[in-house]
Design a protein around this motif. Structure first.
Motif, PDB file in Angstrom:
ATOM      1  N   GLU A  89      -6.808  14.413 -18.366  1.00  0.00           N
ATOM      2  CA  GLU A  89      -6.426  12.755 -18.118  1.00  0.00           C
ATOM      3  C   GLU A  89      -6.851  11.681 -19.205  1.00  0.00           C
ATOM      4  N   VAL A  90      -7.628  12.351 -19.913  1.00  0.00           N
ATOM      5  CA  VAL A  90      -8.239  11.554 -20.988  1.00  0.00           C
ATOM      6  C   VAL A  90      -7.798  11.963 -22.359  1.00  0.00           C
ATOM      7  N   GLY A  91      -6.649  12.754 -22.465  1.00  0.00           N
ATOM      8  CA  GLY A  91      -5.909  13.215 -23.632  1.00  0.00           C
ATOM      9  C   GLY A  91      -6.797  14.342 -24.722  1.00  0.00           C
ATOM     10  N   VAL A  92      -7.673  15.160 -23.819  1.00  0.00           N
ATOM     11  CA  VAL A  92      -8.271  16.396 -24.369  1.00  0.00           C
ATOM     12  C   VAL A  92      -7.195  17.330 -25.032  1.00  0.00           C
ATOM     13  N   PRO A  93      -6.189  17.799 -24.380  1.00  0.00           N
ATOM     14  CA  PRO A  93      -5.272  18.831 -25.104  1.00  0.00           C
ATOM     15  C   PRO A  93      -4.666  18.051 -26.503  1.00  0.00           C
ATOM     16  N   ASP A  94      -4.289  16.801 -26.385  1.00  0.00           N
ATOM     17  CA  ASP A  94      -3.829  16.154 -27.537  1.00  0.00           C
ATOM     18  C   ASP A  94      -4.847  16.035 -28.631  1.00  0.00           C
ATOM     19  N   PHE A  95      -6.194  15.803 -28.359  1.00  0.00           N
ATOM     20  CA  PHE A  95      -7.218  15.917 -29.243  1.00  0.00           C
ATOM     21  C   PHE A  95      -7.348  17.191 -30.128  1.00  0.00           C
ATOM     22  N   ILE A  96      -7.266  18.218 -29.139  1.00  0.00           N
ATOM     23  CA  ILE A  96      -7.284  19.559 -29.718  1.00  0.00           C
ATOM     24  C   ILE A  96      -6.118  19.873 -30.661  1.00  0.00           C
ATOM     25  N   ASN A  97      -5.110  19.670 -30.315  1.00  0.00           N
ATOM     26  CA  ASN A  97      -3.935  19.786 -30.974  1.00  0.00           C
ATOM     27  C   ASN A  97      -3.776  19.008 -32.454  1.00  0.00           C
ATOM     28  N   GLU A  98      -4.399  17.846 -32.231  1.00  0.00           N
ATOM     29  CA  GLU A  98      -4.429  16.910 -33.558  1.00  0.00           C
ATOM     30  C   GLU A  98      -5.307  17.712 -34.347  1.00  0.00           C
ATOM     31  N   TRP A  99      -6.628  17.990 -33.844  1.00  0.00           N
ATOM     32  CA  TRP A  99      -7.864  18.666 -34.674  1.00  0.00           C
ATOM     33  C   TRP A  99      -7.206  19.715 -35.543  1.00  0.00           C
ATOM     34  N   ILE A 100      -6.724  20.652 -34.664  1.00  0.00           N
ATOM     35  CA  ILE A 100      -6.286  22.121 -35.440  1.00  0.00           C
ATOM     36  C   ILE A 100      -5.073  21.947 -36.409  1.00  0.00           C
ATOM     37  N   SER A 101      -4.315  20.859 -36.185  1.00  0.00           N
ATOM     38  CA  SER A 101      -3.385  20.458 -37.082  1.00  0.00           C
ATOM     39  C   SER A 101      -3.568  19.814 -38.332  1.00  0.00           C
ATOM     40  N   ALA A 102      -4.795  19.314 -38.361  1.00  0.00           N
ATOM     41  CA  ALA A 102      -5.333  18.456 -39.382  1.00  0.00           C
ATOM     42  C   ALA A 102      -5.357  19.170 -40.948  1.00  0.00           C
ATOM     43  N   ASP A 103      -4.854  18.557 -41.635  1.00  0.00           N
ATOM     44  CA  ASP A 103      -4.370  19.093 -43.195  1.00  0.00           C
ATOM     45  C   ASP A 103      -5.798  19.316 -44.094  1.00  0.00           C
ATOM     46  N   TYR A 104      -6.733  19.696 -43.577  1.00  0.00           N
ATOM     47  CA  TYR A 104      -7.800  19.954 -44.271  1.00  0.00           C
ATOM     48  C   TYR A 104      -8.530  21.352 -44.356  1.00  0.00           C
ATOM     49  N   PRO A 105      -8.943  21.913 -45.436  1.00  0.00           N
ATOM     50  CA  PRO A 105      -9.369  23.161 -45.279  1.00  0.00           C
ATOM     51  C   PRO A 105     -10.410  23.735 -44.516  1.00  0.00           C
ATOM     52  N   GLU A 106     -11.163  22.668 -43.870  1.00  0.00           N
ATOM     53  CA  GLU A 106     -12.407  22.936 -43.030  1.00  0.00           C
ATOM     54  C   GLU A 106     -11.648  23.134 -41.586  1.00  0.00           C
ATOM     55  N   GLY A 174     -16.500  17.959 -27.024  1.00  0.00           N
ATOM     56  CA  GLY A 174     -16.476  16.744 -27.790  1.00  0.00           C
ATOM     57  C   GLY A 174     -15.555  15.883 -27.646  1.00  0.00           C
ATOM     58  N   GLY A 175     -14.224  16.207 -27.490  1.00  0.00           N
ATOM     59  CA  GLY A 175     -12.956  15.207 -27.014  1.00  0.00           C
ATOM     60  C   GLY A 175     -13.081  14.498 -26.021  1.00  0.00           C
ATOM     61  N   TYR A 176     -13.801  15.257 -24.699  1.00  0.00           N
ATOM     62  CA  TYR A 176     -13.692  14.673 -23.642  1.00  0.00           C
ATOM     63  C   TYR A 176     -14.720  13.370 -23.573  1.00  0.00           C
ATOM     64  N   TYR A 177     -15.961  13.643 -24.128  1.00  0.00           N
ATOM     65  CA  TYR A 177     -16.976  12.641 -24.204  1.00  0.00           C
ATOM     66  C   TYR A 177     -17.010  11.584 -25.255  1.00  0.00           C
ATOM     67  N   SER A 178     -15.806  11.655 -26.043  1.00  0.00           N
ATOM     68  CA  SER A 178     -15.522  10.458 -26.984  1.00  0.00           C
ATOM     69  C   SER A 178     -14.910   9.386 -26.412  1.00  0.00           C
ATOM     70  N   HIS A 179     -14.451   9.797 -25.170  1.00  0.00           N
ATOM     71  CA  HIS A 179     -13.338   8.959 -24.324  1.00  0.00           C
ATOM     72  C   HIS A 179     -14.182   8.048 -23.570  1.00  0.00           C
ATOM     73  N   SER A 180     -13.662   6.828 -23.630  1.00  0.00           N
ATOM     74  CA  SER A 180     -14.728   5.648 -22.769  1.00  0.00           C
ATOM     75  C   SER A 180     -14.820   5.685 -21.208  1.00  0.00           C
ATOM     76  N   GLN A 181     -13.909   6.735 -20.833  1.00  0.00           N
ATOM     77  CA  GLN A 181     -13.774   6.756 -19.169  1.00  0.00           C
ATOM     78  C   GLN A 181     -14.565   7.866 -18.907  1.00  0.00           C
ATOM     79  N   THR A 182     -15.363   8.646 -19.622  1.00  0.00           N
ATOM     80  CA  THR A 182     -16.203   9.677 -19.327  1.00  0.00           C
ATOM     81  C   THR A 182     -17.615   9.140 -19.689  1.00  0.00           C
ATOM     82  N   TRP A 183     -17.767   7.828 -20.283  1.00  0.00           N
ATOM     83  CA  TRP A 183     -19.186   7.659 -20.656  1.00  0.00           C
ATOM     84  C   TRP A 183     -19.876   7.365 -19.357  1.00  0.00           C
ATOM     85  N   LYS A 184     -19.606   6.877 -18.409  1.00  0.00           N
ATOM     86  CA  LYS A 184     -20.294   6.553 -17.092  1.00  0.00           C
ATOM     87  C   LYS A 184     -21.086   7.986 -16.584  1.00  0.00           C
TER      88      LYS A 184
END
Length: 215
Positions: A89-106, A174-184
């Motif tokens: 509900e806070v976009g974690v699957p999209d966050f992971i998808n973007e993370w592993i798709s990033a064009d950086y060696p690390e 990491g992706g979950y708690y970077s979203h404002s809806q989870t800060w509470k």
């Protein structure tokens, strides 16, 4: 050398900019240099390394099946409850998808771990229940997850799954708690204004830190 005032510095910058803007209008036809290529805006959230050429946006690598498995596992790790939303509900699957798709060696190692682990998870699901992981009920999903959630106790045949689960869980949280809806749920109230005089540091914090004499 004499100091240059801020006013004179700004005047010089503006004069130079005006002169540069006027060049194309007075130059002979076909004698102006071609315009530089237009690049996408650099966004530090997506493309943090400004010393490298522009890379974002990059193609998202997870297939529809991999993304479905990612969603199911993320929601198993961080399900919806009475105070917090589910991971999906806070976009974690999209966050992971973007993370592993990033064009950086690390990110290459994470890409291999996550995609390889998703494949392992689907294979294990078929071996046990003849279904894909996202098609299993919560109890069946938990049975598999319980076997790989602790890398120190995982069986040798579950080693790949345990390595995957450890990194996947880190990215998920990491992706979950970077979203404002989870800060509470963390007790973080965010950057909000305080009405009236500033209340100061709470007395219990001062006492805990032993700063009574300082205050």
């Amino acid at each position: 050398m004499s100091a240059i005032s801020r006013r004179h510095a700004l005047k010089g910058i503006l004069s130079g900019a005006a002169s540069a803007a006027a060049v194309p209008a007075i130059a002979a036809p076909n004698h102006t240099e071609p315009a530089p290529p237009v690049h996408a805006s650099r966004l530090v959230f997506h493309d943090p390394d400004f010393t490298q050429p522009v890379r974002f946006p990059w193609e998202k690598l997870l297939s529809a099946e991999e993304l479905a498995t990612t969603t199911a596992l993320a929601d198993l790790i961080l399900p919806k409850d009475e105070t917090s939303p589910a991971a999906s509900e806070v976009g974690v699957p999209d966050f992971i998808n973007e993370w592993i798709s990033a064009d950086y060696p690390e990110h290459q190692e994470d890409r291999e771990i996550i995609r390889g682990g998703l494949g392992w998870l689907s294979t294990e699901s078929f071996k046990r229940f003849a279904k894909r992981f996202e098609e299993l009920d919560n109890t069946q999903q938990s049975q598999i997850a319980d076997d790989i959630c602790d890398s120190t106790k995982a069986k040798p045949e579950h080693h790949v799954g345990a390595v995957f689960f450890k990194r996947f869980r880190q990215l998920c949280v990491g992706g979950y708690y970077s979203h404002s809806q989870t800060w509470k749920s963390l007790g973080y109230i965010g950057n909000i204004s305080v009405g009236g005089p500033f209340p100061g540091v709470p007395a219990e914090v001062i006492e805990k830190l032993g700063l009574q004499d300082v205050v």
